[in-house]
Design a protein around this motif. Structure first.
Motif, short mmCIF file in Angstrom:
data_model
loop_
_atom_site.label_atom_id
_atom_site.label_comp_id
_atom_site.label_asym_id
_atom_site.label_seq_id
_atom_site.Cartn_x
_atom_site.Cartn_y
_atom_site.Cartn_z
N PRO A 125 0.78 -0.95 -0.02
CA PRO A 125 -0.07 0.00 0.04
C PRO A 125 0.83 1.14 0.01
O PRO A 125 0.57 2.34 -0.63
N GLU A 126 1.91 1.32 0.61
CA GLU A 126 2.76 2.53 0.78
C GLU A 126 3.45 2.90 -0.63
O GLU A 126 4.03 3.96 -0.91
N GLN A 127 3.46 2.06 -1.59
CA GLN A 127 3.91 2.30 -2.86
C GLN A 127 2.76 2.39 -3.74
O GLN A 127 2.86 2.92 -4.63
N LEU A 128 1.85 1.46 -3.59
CA LEU A 128 0.63 1.58 -4.50
C LEU A 128 -0.35 3.27 -4.58
O LEU A 128 -0.46 3.82 -5.37
N GLU A 129 -0.22 3.58 -3.18
CA GLU A 129 -0.81 4.94 -3.12
C GLU A 129 -0.06 6.07 -3.87
O GLU A 129 -0.73 6.81 -4.66
#
Length: 229
Positions: free
Chosen positions: A10-14
Motif C-alpha cells: 500500500p505504501e507504494q500503491l498509493e
C-alpha cells in the motif's frame, strides 16, 4: 486512458496511483493477483502495470494469462527483480517494458506515455471535435486560440464525450467509464462534474456543446455549422 495498477505494498500503491491520476489517467489500483485477474475478465484496459511478486497470483502469471487470451494492451512490469535473466523472463512472458523498483515517478510517467502510444485505443495526444481541441498531454482544452486548463476528472469527462461525439451517453455509462473500481460516485457527482466542465468550456465559447438529454444522459455535439468538419 484506463490503467490497471497491481501493487501489493500500500505504501507504494498509493503514490503510484496518485501521480497517475493527477496526470489524467483512470487508475484501478489493487493489491493482489486474484482481484486483478477478476478485473481483467470484466474490463478492458489500455495499459497494465504489474508488480512481479503478488499474493496468490504473480504479476508474471497475470501477464502470461493476459497474452494467452489474445489481449494486446501494453504491459509494464514493475518489480525489484533487476537481473538480466529476470528482465528476459518478464519480456518473454509478454511484458512490453520493465521498470525496477523503487520507481522514479517522472520516469514512470514517461514510460506510461510511451506505452500508451502502443495501445490499440490510442488516437494521438490530442482529440478534436470541429475546432475544439483537447490536449491530453497537458490536460488543456483549446478553441479560437484560447487555452484553458482542466482538472484530471474534467479532462477525462471531455475525452470520453469526444470519443463518443454525437452519441447519447447514459449516466451509468459515464460513471462506469470515469470512476475507478471500488469508488462509487456520490449521487450528484456527475451533475457537478458536468457543470464544472461547462464552466471551463464557457471560456472557449463551447459550453453549449454538452447537451443534456433529459431522462437519458449527456451528449457532445458541435453546432450545426461545424457538421462538415
Amino acid at each position: 486512458m484506463r490503467i490497471l495498477l497491481v501493487e501489493d505494498d500500500p505504501e507504494q500503491l498509493e503514490p503510484l496511483e496518485g501521480v497517475l491520476s493527477e496526470a489524467g489517467y483512470i487508475v484501478d489500483g489493487v493489491e493482489d493477483g486474484e482481484t486483478a485477474q477478476w478485473l481483467l475478465s470484466k474490463k478492458d484496459y489500455d495499459l497494465l502495470i504489474l508488480d512481479w511478486m503478488l499474493p496468490t497470483i504473480s504479476g508474471l502469471s497475470l501477464c502470461r494469462q493476459y497474452r494467452l487470451l489474445g489481449k494486446t494492451a501494453p504491459v509494464l512490469m514493475l518489480t525489484a527483480k533487476d537481473t538480466t535473466l529476470d528482465k528476459v523472463t518478464g519480456l518473454d512472458a509478454g511484458a512490453d517494458d520493465y521498470l525496477v523498483k523503487p520507481a522514479d515517478l517522472i520516469e514512470l510517467l514517461a514510460r506510461v506515455r510511451a506505452l500508451g502510444r502502443r495501445s490499440p485505443q490510442w488516437v494521438g495526444d490530442s482529440l478534436s471535435v470541429a475546432d475544439l481541441q483537447l490536449h491530453l498531454s497537458n490536460l488543456t482544452v483549446e478553441r479560437n486560440q484560447v487555452c484553458v486548463e482542466l482538472s484530471p476528472r474534467e479532462a477525462q469527462l471531455l475525452e470520453y464525450l469526444m470519443r463518443h461525439r454525437n452519441q447519447v451517453l447514459t449516466r451509468e455509462q459515464i460513471e462506469e467509464a470515469l470512476w475507478e473500481w471500488g469508488r462509487e460516485p456520490e449521487s450528484n457527482a456527475l451533475t457537478v462534474l458536468v457543470r464544472k466542465l461547462r464552466h471551463r468550456l464557457q471560456l472557449v465559447d463551447a459550453a453549449d456543446w454538452i447537451k443534456t438529454v433529459y431522462g437519458m444522459g449527456y451528449s457532445l455535439k458541435a453546432p450545426d455549422n461545424f457538421n462538415t468538419y
